[in-house]
Design an enzyme around this catalytic site. Structure first.
Site, PDB file in Angstrom:
ATOM      1  N   GLY A 257       0.830  -1.202   0.000  1.00 28.75           N
ATOM      2  CA  GLY A 257       0.000   0.000   0.000  1.00 28.75           C
ATOM      3  C   GLY A 257       0.861   1.248   0.000  1.00 28.75           C
ATOM      4  O   GLY A 257       2.082   1.180   0.197  1.00 28.75           O
TER       5      GLY A 257
ATOM      6  N   GLY B  34       0.474   5.651   0.916  1.00 22.73           N
ATOM      7  CA  GLY B  34      -0.295   6.849   1.255  1.00 22.73           C
ATOM      8  C   GLY B  34       0.505   8.057   0.816  1.00 22.73           C
ATOM      9  O   GLY B  34       1.551   7.916   0.169  1.00 22.73           O
ATOM     10  N   ALA B  35       0.017   9.234   1.170  1.00 22.10           N
ATOM     11  CA  ALA B  35       0.676  10.465   0.755  1.00 22.10           C
ATOM     12  C   ALA B  35       2.131  10.526   1.245  1.00 22.10           C
ATOM     13  O   ALA B  35       3.031  10.919   0.506  1.00 22.10           O
ATOM     14  CB  ALA B  35      -0.120  11.656   1.260  1.00 22.10           C
ATOM     15  N   PHE B  36       2.343  10.135   2.496  1.00 17.23           N
ATOM     16  CA  PHE B  36       3.699  10.212   3.064  1.00 17.23           C
ATOM     17  C   PHE B  36       4.200   8.856   3.530  1.00 17.23           C
ATOM     18  O   PHE B  36       5.150   8.765   4.301  1.00 17.23           O
ATOM     19  CB  PHE B  36       3.718  11.176   4.257  1.00 17.23           C
ATOM     20  CG  PHE B  36       3.304  12.566   3.896  1.00 17.23           C
ATOM     21  CD1 PHE B  36       4.200  13.437   3.297  1.00 17.23           C
ATOM     22  CD2 PHE B  36       2.009  12.994   4.132  1.00 17.23           C
ATOM     23  CE1 PHE B  36       3.825  14.721   2.956  1.00 17.23           C
ATOM     24  CE2 PHE B  36       1.616  14.272   3.797  1.00 17.23           C
ATOM     25  CZ  PHE B  36       2.515  15.148   3.202  1.00 17.23           C
ATOM     26  N   SER B  37       3.526   7.821   3.103  1.00 17.40           N
ATOM     27  CA  SER B  37       3.880   6.526   3.677  1.00 17.40           C
ATOM     28  C   SER B  37       3.862   5.400   2.652  1.00 17.40           C
ATOM     29  O   SER B  37       3.246   5.509   1.593  1.00 17.40           O
ATOM     30  CB  SER B  37       2.902   6.189   4.802  1.00 17.40           C
ATOM     31  OG  SER B  37       1.622   5.953   4.259  1.00 17.40           O
TER      32      SER B  37
ATOM     33  N   VAL C  82       3.359   1.046   2.784  1.00 12.78           N
ATOM     34  CA  VAL C  82       3.006  -0.063   3.649  1.00 12.78           C
ATOM     35  C   VAL C  82       3.564  -1.357   3.059  1.00 12.78           C
ATOM     36  O   VAL C  82       3.422  -1.604   1.855  1.00 12.78           O
ATOM     37  CB  VAL C  82       1.471  -0.171   3.834  1.00 12.78           C
ATOM     38  CG1 VAL C  82       1.116  -1.309   4.787  1.00 12.78           C
ATOM     39  CG2 VAL C  82       0.891   1.146   4.350  1.00 12.78           C
TER      40      VAL C  82
ATOM     41  N   ASP D  23     -13.347   9.137   8.818  1.00 18.80           N
ATOM     42  CA  ASP D  23     -12.844   8.842   7.467  1.00 18.80           C
ATOM     43  C   ASP D  23     -13.224   7.412   7.051  1.00 18.80           C
ATOM     44  O   ASP D  23     -12.421   6.700   6.461  1.00 18.80           O
ATOM     45  CB  ASP D  23     -11.325   9.039   7.442  1.00 18.80           C
ATOM     46  CG  ASP D  23     -10.777   9.199   6.022  1.00 18.80           C
ATOM     47  OD1 ASP D  23     -11.569   9.496   5.099  1.00 18.80           O
ATOM     48  OD2 ASP D  23      -9.555   9.013   5.838  1.00 18.80           O
TER      49      ASP D  23
END
Ligand code: ATP
Length: 350
Positions: free
Chosen positions: A27, A29-32, A34, A145
């Protein structure tokens, strides 16, 4: 080059490598990022979320700290568990060690199957309601969310075996929705336990340790009591959006223009679009209507959801998990597109 971002990223991984063997990225995300990894000490696969703080604002970093603080308080079977966390020695990265939820996002299953049967939708939504009930009532946190991208699932085999058949019969006998485990593979589309993830936007309503404001409610200002009330109901609205989407394969509010979308959401303008909703039961529609109710004081509470006739139906998951897809791929295209603009499943914030 020891100073390049790649070298830095390598160092960041190598720091945790003695214990965790990274297997694949699952996965982003914007700053990550996974990853799936093997914890060689516990001999168990886990997920590691590596957050790069270097280009984050102070507020965003505080958001991460809040996410960690909230997640470490949570212990529920329908919520992704935070096992541990640590910072890299140079403080640039933060590692979140999480329970691995093998199936990935419910979102991808909607894309794959076009939409879910009523039984499978119920199977998913009941678990979401349980996780939110725990958050609201035991922890004092609103998620804010909830969307199919943040609902992960444990996969179960799709081919029935005699054992599954037997277990299904037993659970039919027990006739208990609460069982959870009775949802064996038959027609369940491979979806077992559903787990809520991503607490990046969640908010603490009250703190168990200081017991405010819930414990001292007599002295609490009305705006705080009201804020808590409205906050909780945004999660119910989002559950309504998710249920709508599970049942038909596209979200209730959708527009390519974010301003038009905001307008539709603020007016609560949605409909049960034909032909997709034609075959869906009136009980399911009734529940969706009571969740997508504009006035938060008239909107269903979590307990009302759990008492609704559609939820209380004897769910055996014997019908197919999904019907034959409609003639066009309209739904999934629409939904995929919707995901790019990713607005309408987010709850409107007052
Ligand atoms: P965003 O920027 O989209 O909010 P994020 O940085 O908050 O993302 P997450 O939503 O926590 O990151 O994770 C990104 C994706 O990684 C998830 O949507 C999911 O597909 C996958 N993922 C995260 N945690 C797990 C887990 N515990 N098990 C399996 N997959 C996971």
């Amino acid at each position: 080059d020891h100073n390049s971002p790649v070298a830095d990223e390598f160092r960041c991984y190598s720091e945790i490598i003695p214990r965790y063997r990274i297997e694949a990225q699952i996965g982003e995300g914007a700053f990550s990022k996974v990853f799936r990894a093997l914890d060689t000490v516990r001999n168990e696969e886990i997920a590691i979320k590596i957050i790069d703080k270097s280009s984050m604002t102070i507020q965003q970093i505080n958001g991460i700290l809040k996410e960690i603080a909230i997640m470490s308080k949570l212990d529920h079977e329908n919520i992704v568990k935070l096992l541990a966390y640590k910072n890299s020695s140079n403080s640039r990265y933060c590692y979140l060690f999480l329970e691995l939820v093998q199936g990935g996002e419910i979102f991808n299953q909607i894309i794959k199957y076009t939409y879910f049967s009523e039984d499978l939708s119920r199977h998913v939504i009941v678990q979401v309601v349980r996780s939110i009930k725990y958050l609201h009532e035991q922890v004092g946190v609103v998620h804010r969310d909830i969307k199919p991208e943040n609902l992960l699932f444990v996969p179960i085999p799709v081919v029935p075996t005699p054992v599954h058949e037997q277990r299904r019969r037993q659970s039919d006998d027990a006739n208990k929705l609460d069982e959870g485990k009775f949802k064996v593979n038959v027609g369940a589309g491979g979806i077992g336990t559903v787990k809520l993830a991503d607490f990046g936007l969640s908010k603490v309503l009250w703190d168990r340790n200081t017991n405010t404001p819930c414990g001292t409610v007599g002295y609490t200002a009305p705006e705080i009591v009201k804020d808590e009330y409205y906050s909780k109901s945004v999660d119910v609205w989002a559950i309504g959006c998710v249920l709508y989407t599970l049942l038909c394969g596209f979200p209730p509010f959708y527009d390519t223009d974010p301003r038009n979308l905001a307008e539709k959401v603020s007016k609560g303008e949605y409909c049960f679009l034909s032909p997709w909703w034609d075959e869906i039961s009136k009980e399911a529609k009734d529940l969706v209507s009571n969740l997508l109710t504009l006035d938060p004081s008239k909107r269903y509470t979590l307990d009302e959801i759990l008492q609704h006739p559609w939820i209380l139906q004897n769910s055996q998951i014997t019908e197919p998990a999904f019907d034959a897809p409609p003639p066009t791929t309209h739904n999934s295209q629409l939904y995929q597109h919707f995901n790019d603009t990713s607005e309408s499943l987010q709850t409107p914030r007052a």
